[in-house]
Design an enzyme around this catalytic site. Sequence first.
Site, short mmCIF file in Angstrom:
data_model
loop_
_atom_site.label_atom_id
_atom_site.label_comp_id
_atom_site.label_asym_id
_atom_site.label_seq_id
_atom_site.Cartn_x
_atom_site.Cartn_y
_atom_site.Cartn_z
N ASP A 101 4.76 -46.50 -21.45
CA ASP A 101 6.18 -46.40 -21.31
C ASP A 101 6.52 -48.07 -21.28
O ASP A 101 5.83 -49.01 -21.17
CB ASP A 101 6.68 -45.85 -19.86
CG ASP A 101 6.48 -44.65 -19.67
OD1 ASP A 101 6.28 -44.05 -20.78
OD2 ASP A 101 6.22 -44.10 -18.55
N1 URA Z 1 2.02 -42.11 -17.15
C1 URA Z 1 3.26 -42.52 -17.19
O1 URA Z 1 4.15 -42.13 -16.36
N2 URA Z 1 3.64 -43.57 -17.83
C2 URA Z 1 2.83 -44.35 -18.48
O2 URA Z 1 3.28 -45.41 -19.25
C3 URA Z 1 1.50 -43.99 -18.47
C4 URA Z 1 1.43 -42.75 -17.90
#
Ligand code: URA
Length: 229
Positions: A101
């Site tokens: 993310d």
């Molecule tokens: N899980 C999440 O919620 N976000 C990420 O960036 C990676 C794994």
Amino acid sequence: MRLDKFVCKSTALTKAQAIFAIQSGELCINGHVFTDEAVQVHENNTIMLAGEKLTARPFRYIMMHKPAATICSNIDEAYPSVLNGLMVDNVSELHIAGRLDADTTGLILITDDGRWSFNITVPSKNCSKVYRVGLSREIKEQVAETFLHGVQLQGEQQLTLPAILKVITPKEVLLTITQGKFHQVKRMFAAVGNRVVTLHREKIGDICLDVEEGQWRYLTIDEVQSFTK
Ligand code: URA
């Protein structure tokens, strides 16, 4: 690999220029002219462009320490692409094996070898990922067991696969998962009444992040091969 991709990987031509050359009848595979850019070719084939033998550039395998406020995409959107920090040629040929993310930091693996990244991202390979997670509330004692048995994520039919939780402090944990569902870590903690406030990926398979934020390096041969065993 498709013929147009092979031509791009072995020349300085853009995709449009490669397609034009193929459709103009300039490409021979094992002595025969091919005008379909989508035909599949193999590195063992003899591929000639205007009489010259083409050799694909070797695949590239890179680790990068993703900073926050960047996105795992080849183009800039609400945040700049993390690939802007990568000073290599032909960046558009690269992709990220297992995205993070925008607000997540840590280890990303970047390559132009689709078969290799398939081994990292396909669920059946059970590739482990280790995340350091900062939480808004103190972790409850039973969460480790809940995660080991699997937790029901909103909108999913099946429980998550077994995940290992290691408590560092009441509000900081290490979580090892082998799946990569959308926002998986944040949704797992939401499912047990907690909230992720910081998220950082430390490890994928046997590869540990060892470069500073924003920095990158090529993987060693052993690291590359660790995903093909
Ligand atoms: N899980 C999440 O919620 N976000 C990420 O960036 C990676 C794994």
